[in-house]
Design a protein around this motif. Structure first.
Motif, PDB file in Angstrom:
ATOM      1  N   PHE A  90      -7.766  11.897  -3.765  1.00 34.35           N
ATOM      2  CA  PHE A  90      -7.000  12.867  -4.552  1.00 34.35           C
ATOM      3  C   PHE A  90      -6.972  14.195  -3.798  1.00 34.35           C
ATOM      4  O   PHE A  90      -8.014  14.673  -3.340  1.00 34.35           O
ATOM      5  N   THR A  91      -5.792  14.796  -3.691  1.00 37.52           N
ATOM      6  CA  THR A  91      -5.650  16.120  -3.098  1.00 37.52           C
ATOM      7  C   THR A  91      -4.772  16.955  -4.000  1.00 37.52           C
ATOM      8  O   THR A  91      -3.724  16.499  -4.444  1.00 37.52           O
ATOM      9  N   VAL A  92      -5.208  18.180  -4.282  1.00 35.74           N
ATOM     10  CA  VAL A  92      -4.419  19.113  -5.078  1.00 35.74           C
ATOM     11  C   VAL A  92      -4.317  20.421  -4.304  1.00 35.74           C
ATOM     12  O   VAL A  92      -5.351  20.999  -3.935  1.00 35.74           O
ATOM     13  N   GLU A  93      -3.079  20.851  -4.031  1.00 34.11           N
ATOM     14  CA  GLU A  93      -2.888  22.147  -3.392  1.00 34.11           C
ATOM     15  C   GLU A  93      -3.393  23.242  -4.329  1.00 34.11           C
ATOM     16  O   GLU A  93      -3.271  23.129  -5.545  1.00 34.11           O
ATOM     17  N   ALA A  94      -3.925  24.284  -3.761  1.00 34.81           N
ATOM     18  CA  ALA A  94      -4.404  25.397  -4.586  1.00 34.81           C
ATOM     19  C   ALA A  94      -4.071  26.717  -3.910  1.00 34.81           C
ATOM     20  O   ALA A  94      -4.102  26.822  -2.685  1.00 34.81           O
ATOM     21  N   ASN A  95      -3.775  27.697  -4.720  1.00 34.57           N
ATOM     22  CA  ASN A  95      -3.553  29.039  -4.242  1.00 34.57           C
ATOM     23  C   ASN A  95      -4.798  29.845  -4.592  1.00 34.57           C
ATOM     24  O   ASN A  95      -5.121  30.015  -5.763  1.00 34.57           O
ATOM     25  N   ILE A 131       0.872  -1.171   0.000  1.00 36.36           N
ATOM     26  CA  ILE A 131       0.000   0.000   0.000  1.00 36.36           C
ATOM     27  C   ILE A 131       0.907   1.218   0.000  1.00 36.36           C
ATOM     28  O   ILE A 131       1.821   1.321   0.814  1.00 36.36           O
ATOM     29  N   TYR A 132       0.677   2.110  -0.907  1.00 34.95           N
ATOM     30  CA  TYR A 132       1.530   3.293  -1.002  1.00 34.95           C
ATOM     31  C   TYR A 132       0.706   4.518  -1.350  1.00 34.95           C
ATOM     32  O   TYR A 132      -0.438   4.415  -1.773  1.00 34.95           O
ATOM     33  N   SER A 133       1.310   5.654  -1.118  1.00 35.08           N
ATOM     34  CA  SER A 133       0.728   6.930  -1.528  1.00 35.08           C
ATOM     35  C   SER A 133       1.672   7.568  -2.522  1.00 35.08           C
ATOM     36  O   SER A 133       2.865   7.250  -2.551  1.00 35.08           O
ATOM     37  N   LEU A 134       1.159   8.452  -3.317  1.00 38.94           N
ATOM     38  CA  LEU A 134       1.940   9.062  -4.385  1.00 38.94           C
ATOM     39  C   LEU A 134       1.905  10.577  -4.241  1.00 38.94           C
ATOM     40  O   LEU A 134       0.834  11.169  -4.126  1.00 38.94           O
ATOM     41  N   TYR A 135       3.092  11.184  -4.186  1.00 39.93           N
ATOM     42  CA  TYR A 135       3.205  12.638  -4.168  1.00 39.93           C
ATOM     43  C   TYR A 135       3.727  13.066  -5.529  1.00 39.93           C
ATOM     44  O   TYR A 135       4.746  12.563  -5.999  1.00 39.93           O
ATOM     45  N   ILE A 136       3.031  13.987  -6.166  1.00 32.72           N
ATOM     46  CA  ILE A 136       3.444  14.519  -7.465  1.00 32.72           C
ATOM     47  C   ILE A 136       3.751  15.999  -7.275  1.00 32.72           C
ATOM     48  O   ILE A 136       2.892  16.765  -6.821  1.00 32.72           O
ATOM     49  N   HIS A 137       4.968  16.377  -7.607  1.00 33.05           N
ATOM     50  CA  HIS A 137       5.409  17.754  -7.398  1.00 33.05           C
ATOM     51  C   HIS A 137       5.313  18.542  -8.704  1.00 33.05           C
ATOM     52  O   HIS A 137       5.905  18.162  -9.710  1.00 33.05           O
ATOM     53  N   LEU A 138       4.566  19.623  -8.672  1.00 33.61           N
ATOM     54  CA  LEU A 138       4.467  20.544  -9.805  1.00 33.61           C
ATOM     55  C   LEU A 138       5.115  21.854  -9.359  1.00 33.61           C
ATOM     56  O   LEU A 138       4.536  22.599  -8.568  1.00 33.61           O
ATOM     57  N   ILE A 186      -2.675  -0.065  -6.639  1.00 30.01           N
ATOM     58  CA  ILE A 186      -3.202   1.285  -6.784  1.00 30.01           C
ATOM     59  C   ILE A 186      -2.841   2.076  -5.531  1.00 30.01           C
ATOM     60  O   ILE A 186      -2.962   1.563  -4.416  1.00 30.01           O
ATOM     61  N   PRO A 187      -2.403   3.324  -5.686  1.00 29.31           N
ATOM     62  CA  PRO A 187      -2.080   4.103  -4.491  1.00 29.31           C
ATOM     63  C   PRO A 187      -3.318   4.383  -3.648  1.00 29.31           C
ATOM     64  O   PRO A 187      -4.422   4.490  -4.166  1.00 29.31           O
ATOM     65  N   LEU A 188      -3.085   4.505  -2.350  1.00 31.56           N
ATOM     66  CA  LEU A 188      -4.165   4.840  -1.428  1.00 31.56           C
ATOM     67  C   LEU A 188      -4.548   6.310  -1.577  1.00 31.56           C
ATOM     68  O   LEU A 188      -5.718   6.669  -1.543  1.00 31.56           O
ATOM     69  N   THR A 189      -3.530   7.162  -1.749  1.00 32.26           N
ATOM     70  CA  THR A 189      -3.756   8.589  -1.943  1.00 32.26           C
ATOM     71  C   THR A 189      -2.822   9.117  -3.022  1.00 32.26           C
ATOM     72  O   THR A 189      -1.731   8.588  -3.225  1.00 32.26           O
ATOM     73  N   ILE A 190      -3.271  10.153  -3.705  1.00 31.26           N
ATOM     74  CA  ILE A 190      -2.427  10.894  -4.642  1.00 31.26           C
ATOM     75  C   ILE A 190      -2.504  12.346  -4.208  1.00 31.26           C
ATOM     76  O   ILE A 190      -3.586  12.937  -4.145  1.00 31.26           O
ATOM     77  N   TYR A 191      -1.342  12.902  -3.871  1.00 31.74           N
ATOM     78  CA  TYR A 191      -1.259  14.283  -3.415  1.00 31.74           C
ATOM     79  C   TYR A 191      -0.447  15.061  -4.434  1.00 31.74           C
ATOM     80  O   TYR A 191       0.686  14.706  -4.725  1.00 31.74           O
ATOM     81  N   ILE A 192      -1.030  16.111  -4.984  1.00 33.26           N
ATOM     82  CA  ILE A 192      -0.338  16.941  -5.965  1.00 33.26           C
ATOM     83  C   ILE A 192      -0.020  18.268  -5.296  1.00 33.26           C
ATOM     84  O   ILE A 192      -0.909  19.012  -4.894  1.00 33.26           O
TER      85      ILE A 192
END
Length: 106
Positions: free
Chosen positions: A99-104, A14-21, A65-71
């Motif tokens: 799914f989580t996406v940081e937003a400004n 079980i893993y989570s995925l961090y995607i850096h933009l 499949i990842p448990l969470t995807i954080y962008i």
């Protein structure tokens, strides 16, 4: 080299995925994250490279499949929504992923 997914006891990790933009309109004085300003012309190239890397990694490193995807970033909301959708499209049919996406909020 040992690939975790090759080990029987780790077959379904079980893993989570961090995607850096890393794209920002301006660099905030408190931020220590890797980010670039004035590079909006590189967004699509970065997205293509990211999709390629995710495809490569999904065949060799990750199983399941990842448990969470954080962008995060940078300012991911600076990236067009359609580009972010292309990055996560292979996971979009999985209803149990968070799914989580940081937003400004500019």
């Amino acid at each position: 080299m040992i690939i975790v997914s090759d080990l029987p006891e780790f077959k379904y990790v079980i893993y989570s995925l961090y995607i850096h933009l890393p794209f920002c309109r301006q660099k905030c004085p408190y931020c220590n994250f890797e980010s670039v300003t004035g590079a909006e012309d590189l967004i699509e190239s970065y997205i293509e490279a990211l999709i390629s890397e995710l495809s490569y990694r999904s065949c060799s490193t990750f199983s399941g499949i990842p448990l969470t995807i954080y962008i995060g970033g940078g300012t991911p909301s600076l990236v067009p929504a359609g580009s972010i959708a292309r990055v996560v499209k292979d996971f979009s049919s999985c209803s149990d992923i968070e799914f989580t996406v940081e937003a400004n909020p500019e």
